[in-house]
Design an enzyme around this catalytic site. Structure first.
Site, PDB file in Angstrom:
ATOM      1  N   TYR A 108       0.847  -1.203   0.000  1.00  0.00           N
ATOM      2  CA  TYR A 108       0.000   0.000   0.000  1.00  0.00           C
ATOM      3  C   TYR A 108       0.879   1.249   0.000  1.00  0.00           C
ATOM      4  O   TYR A 108       1.876   1.321   0.729  1.00  0.00           O
ATOM      5  CB  TYR A 108      -0.890   0.025   1.250  1.00  0.00           C
ATOM      6  CG  TYR A 108      -1.711   1.289   1.351  1.00  0.00           C
ATOM      7  CD1 TYR A 108      -2.998   1.347   0.815  1.00  0.00           C
ATOM      8  CD2 TYR A 108      -1.187   2.445   1.926  1.00  0.00           C
ATOM      9  CE1 TYR A 108      -3.746   2.513   0.878  1.00  0.00           C
ATOM     10  CE2 TYR A 108      -1.929   3.622   1.978  1.00  0.00           C
ATOM     11  CZ  TYR A 108      -3.208   3.639   1.456  1.00  0.00           C
ATOM     12  OH  TYR A 108      -3.931   4.797   1.506  1.00  0.00           O
ATOM     13  N   GLU A 196      -3.681   7.495  -3.905  1.00  0.00           N
ATOM     14  CA  GLU A 196      -3.643   6.195  -3.239  1.00  0.00           C
ATOM     15  C   GLU A 196      -3.355   5.106  -4.259  1.00  0.00           C
ATOM     16  O   GLU A 196      -4.028   5.021  -5.289  1.00  0.00           O
ATOM     17  CB  GLU A 196      -4.982   5.925  -2.546  1.00  0.00           C
ATOM     18  CG  GLU A 196      -4.956   4.685  -1.683  1.00  0.00           C
ATOM     19  CD  GLU A 196      -6.277   4.456  -0.978  1.00  0.00           C
ATOM     20  OE1 GLU A 196      -7.296   4.244  -1.666  1.00  0.00           O
ATOM     21  OE2 GLU A 196      -6.293   4.494   0.264  1.00  0.00           O
TER      22      GLU A 196
END
Ligand code: ADP
Ligand code: MG
Length: 389
Positions: A108, A196
């Site tokens: 991530y 993101e």
């Protein structure tokens, strides 16, 4: 302003962030054509302004152009419901077709504005792909932050530190540090509010790829990014918010049934509070601004009335720059033009308030006048209850 995954990847590509080869398709035939050009296994991904598509059946790895067309046919023109869309879902108008990828690890990476420090913060975690919120809640020690100094920018050592913490093998650390630095630069130079990449994958052959990308741009900085403004997709926005933006009204749709029209953001917040205090739920936040004229008031009315959940309207204005008599004339004219289908409660205070009240009273319209905010909120809540009953 939110943008689509394929647009976010266009931005990232410009900053040297590796993304897979791919193309956008609006029809099953186009999907097959893109898949044929890419060759081999491909992935078909619904393009909507919401995440959670994988779990909701909006992402599929398929072996052939025919299978890509079939899956695209099942998505296009239909709403896709994910845990981020609400129960009505979002209609899929295009799909992104990308080369298939052999995933070894899912990480991530994100960049957000951290209000506590007043800086942008780069966030990375070795636990990508799954719900990052869950990781944050259950194992916060697996989430790493680096704050970006606004004067220095994202420093190379910060990229290396994050890369080490992701537990990457030595030969990937420099590559990952450069990847993270490029994402940070993309964030800063596009005036993004959020970037993101979930998942950022390590492929079987040891490459790093942004497999998914979500970018949100700061509306207040869009004036200096003519190219990024083109990314706006009005289909993805609340039509009332779009109409409000066109008329320079600050409007945010909420889930209640009392339409609020207020001048000044502070008063608008206080109005929402007092409506709640009186036992009601505001249907929106709406600030018509200090210089509201008849046209703005009319548009505000139109927007409030186009919301079928609005059962009563509460107007709460303070006449400072905007005089109460001018505002009252605007309200009367707008109510006549648009047609008032729901009870209207008005609380006015300030310059020429007496004259304003006279105008409302003489209009012959069914307008309830309130002496103060509390009474106005009570009357509006009671009116909405009557309508519902
Ligand atoms: P969302 O976050 O909306 O669910 P993603 O783009 O993250 O959508 O995709 C969901 C999952 O689909 C990924 O976690 C990954 O496992 C898989 N996936 C996405 N793109 C590819 C690809 N090109 N090749 C193989 N699998 C993929
Ligand atoms: Mg994702």
């Amino acid at each position: 302003m939110n943008i689509h995954e394929f647009q976010a990847k266009e931005i990232l590509r410009r900053y040297g962030v590796p993304v897979l080869a791919g193309g956008v398709a609006h029809t099953p035939e186009e999907a097959a054509a893109v898949a044929r050009k890419l060759g081999g296994t491909v992935v078909v991904k619904a393009q909507i302004h919401a995440g959670g598509r994988g779990k909701a059946g909006g992402v599929k790895v398929v072996p052939s152009p025919e299978a890509a067309a079939d899956f695209a046919r099942g998505l296009l023109g239909k709403p896709l419901v994910t845990h981020q869309t609400g129960p009505e879902g979002r209609v899929v108008r295009r799909v992104l077709i990308e080369s298939g990828c052999e995933i070894a690890r899912e990480l991530y990476l994100g960049v957000v504005v951290d209000r506590a420090t007043g800086r942008a913060s780069v966030i990375a975690s070795p636990e990508g792909g799954v719900e990052i919120e869950e990781v944050a809640a259950k194992s916060p020690e697996k989430i790493f932050h680096e704050s970006i100094d606004p004067l220095i920018g994202f420093a190379p050592y910060q990229g290396r530190r994050l890369a080490f913490r992701l537990g990457l093998p030595k030969d990937l650390v420099n590559k990952a540090a450069a990847f993270i630095a490029n994402v940070a630069r993309a964030f800063q130079e596009s005036d993004a509010a959020m970037v993101e990449i979930n998942p950022l994958v390590v492929t079987r052959t040891g490459e790093l790829v942004a497999l998914d990308a979500k970018v949100s741009l700061d509306d207040n900085a869009l004036f200096r990014h003519a190219d990024l403004r083109e990314y706006r997709d009005e289909h993805e926005e609340d039509p009332r918010e779009t109409a409000a933006a066109k008329h320079e009204l600050s409007y945010i749709a909420l889930s209640g049934n009392i339409g609020c029209m207020v001048n000044g953001a502070g008063l608008a917040m206080a109005t929402m509070d007092i409506v709640k205090y009186a036992g009601g739920e505001p249907a929106n936040f709406l600030d018509v601004g200090g210089g509201a004229n008849t046209e703005k008031v009319r548009e505000a009315f139109r927007i409030l009335l186009s919301d079928t959940s609005v059962k009563a309207i509460f107007i709460n204005v303070f006449g400072g720059i905007l005089r109460c008599d001018v505002f009252a004339e605007g309200v009367v004219e707008a109510a006549r033009q648009v047609g008032l289908g729901v009870p209207l409660v008005v609380r006015m205070e300030g310059t020429n308030v007496q004259r304003g009240k006279e105008i409302l009273a003489a209009s012959g319209l069914a307008i309830e006048s309130a002496a103060d905010m509390a009474e106005g909120a009570r009357l509006a809540v009671a009116a909405a209850k009557r309508v519902r009953a």
